[in-house]
Design an enzyme around this catalytic site. Structure first.
Site, PDB file in Angstrom:
ATOM      1  N   CYS A  73       0.874  -1.182   0.000  1.00 52.84           N
ATOM      2  CA  CYS A  73       0.000   0.000   0.000  1.00 52.84           C
ATOM      3  C   CYS A  73       0.905   1.224   0.000  1.00 52.84           C
ATOM      4  O   CYS A  73       1.493   1.581   1.025  1.00 52.84           O
ATOM      5  CB  CYS A  73      -0.919   0.006   1.215  1.00 52.84           C
ATOM      6  SG  CYS A  73      -1.993   1.462   1.278  1.00 52.84           S
ATOM      7  N   ASN A 150       0.591  -6.809  -5.083  1.00 55.60           N
ATOM      8  CA  ASN A 150      -0.823  -7.119  -5.294  1.00 55.60           C
ATOM      9  C   ASN A 150      -1.086  -7.037  -6.801  1.00 55.60           C
ATOM     10  O   ASN A 150      -0.353  -6.382  -7.535  1.00 55.60           O
ATOM     11  CB  ASN A 150      -1.738  -6.171  -4.497  1.00 55.60           C
ATOM     12  CG  ASN A 150      -1.286  -4.730  -4.547  1.00 55.60           C
ATOM     13  OD1 ASN A 150      -0.536  -4.330  -5.422  1.00 55.60           O
ATOM     14  ND2 ASN A 150      -1.742  -3.938  -3.602  1.00 55.60           N
ATOM     15  N   ARG A 202      -9.375  -3.530  -5.787  1.00 59.55           N
ATOM     16  CA  ARG A 202      -9.740  -4.858  -5.306  1.00 59.55           C
ATOM     17  C   ARG A 202     -10.172  -4.776  -3.845  1.00 59.55           C
ATOM     18  O   ARG A 202      -9.420  -4.383  -2.966  1.00 59.55           O
ATOM     19  CB  ARG A 202      -8.533  -5.804  -5.435  1.00 59.55           C
ATOM     20  CG  ARG A 202      -8.796  -7.232  -5.006  1.00 59.55           C
ATOM     21  CD  ARG A 202      -7.560  -8.094  -5.140  1.00 59.55           C
ATOM     22  NE  ARG A 202      -6.469  -7.645  -4.270  1.00 59.55           N
ATOM     23  CZ  ARG A 202      -5.446  -8.400  -3.896  1.00 59.55           C
ATOM     24  NH1 ARG A 202      -5.334  -9.640  -4.349  1.00 59.55           N
ATOM     25  NH2 ARG A 202      -4.486  -7.917  -3.124  1.00 59.55           N
ATOM     26  N   SER A 212      -0.101   2.127  -4.978  1.00 58.73           N
ATOM     27  CA  SER A 212       0.362   0.963  -5.738  1.00 58.73           C
ATOM     28  C   SER A 212      -0.264   0.924  -7.125  1.00 58.73           C
ATOM     29  O   SER A 212       0.380   0.489  -8.097  1.00 58.73           O
ATOM     30  CB  SER A 212       0.074  -0.334  -4.972  1.00 58.73           C
ATOM     31  OG  SER A 212      -1.314  -0.541  -4.811  1.00 58.73           O
TER      32      SER A 212
END
EC number: 5.1.1.7
Length: 267
Positions: A73, A150, A202, A212
């Protein structure tokens, strides 16, 4: 049990920081989900738990508002760094996350830079459901994919106003190609040094920004040959800067600001 927290935002991308150095970590998926509820909890896009660490200033764990963990993050990493640098009077700090050791530097104003590490570009590390070139995925719209800890999927569009992110995003997040689901970006290239970015996150819906996601969108644009090594990213909540030389770590720079502090109650 009261749980002290600080709430901050990075161009509208809001997060809370729970400092548990020297203490146990009480955060579980149900607790993160309850605290993340904007009606009955605190409300946030991400939660960052700050823990003791032997080889860095702190270890940081992240949770989404829906109670799912995440490895990276950019906004909350910079928020934690800003607070710890203020605490120690330093201008740089190293934090450990699931992405490894991340170096953060204080810039002018409330701006903080973080080296988010190298992007993962092969299909298995995104992850995707099958082997393919991640620069052009074999699904409608020919998006690109990469991982910043991610999964990220980037669509390049000619007219951002024609994209209904809240409609397109959920179906793409859960597309069978993405076994771990994915963040979805819609990018309009304004010139080689500037993009307009909108996001379906997400587990989080449509945020005003995401560190990100900014990194991944720029990485995918550079891989497509559309962008230079330094890019201004115009999100709904403000502008961030992303730098990537095509090989090393991705550097994200933007402001972070405190909102409030208080205590939540754990039942």
């Amino acid at each position: 049990m009261p749980l002290p927290f600080v709430k901050m935002h990075a161009h509208g991308d809001d997060f809370i920081i729970v400092d548990r150095r020297g203490q146990d970590d009480p955060i579980t998926a149900p607790i993160a989900r309850r605290l993340g509820n904007r009606h009955t909890g605190i409300g946030f896009n991400q939660l960052a738990v700050v823990l003791d660490c032997e080889d860095a200033a702190a270890r940081v764990k992240f949770w989404n508002a829906d109670g799912t963990p995440l490895a990276a993050c950019g906004s909350a990493t910079r928020g934690v760094a800003e607070r710890l640098m203020h605490e120690t009077g330093s201008h740089s700090i190293v934090l450990r996350t699931d992405r490894g050791l991340l170096t953060c530097v204080r810039e002018s104003g409330r701006r903080v830079s973080v080296n988010m590490g190298e992007p993962s570009l092969d299909w298995a590390s995104v992850p995707l459901a099958g082997a393919m070139d991640t620069r052009t995925l074999a699904i409608a719209g020919d998006p690109a994919a990469c991982s910043m800890g991610n999964p990220h999927c980037t669509y390049f569009v000619h007219d951002m106003a024609a994209v209904d992110v809240a409609v397109a995003g959920p179906a793409l997040e859960t597309h069978p190609l993405f076994p771990a689901r994915t963040n979805v970006h819609f990018v309009q290239v304004l010139d080689r040094g500037q993009i307009r970015l909108r996001i379906w996150e997400r587990g989080g819906g449509v945020p005003l920004g995401s560190g990100s996601c900014c990194c991944a969108a720029v990485v995918n644009g550079i891989r497509r040959g559309l962008l230079d090594a330094t890019v201004q990213v115009l999100c709904d909540g403000g502008t961030l800067t992303v730098q990537w030389d095509g090989q090393g770590g991705v550097v994200l720079t933007g402001s972070v600001e405190p909102i409030m502090q208080g205590s939540a109650y754990l039942y």
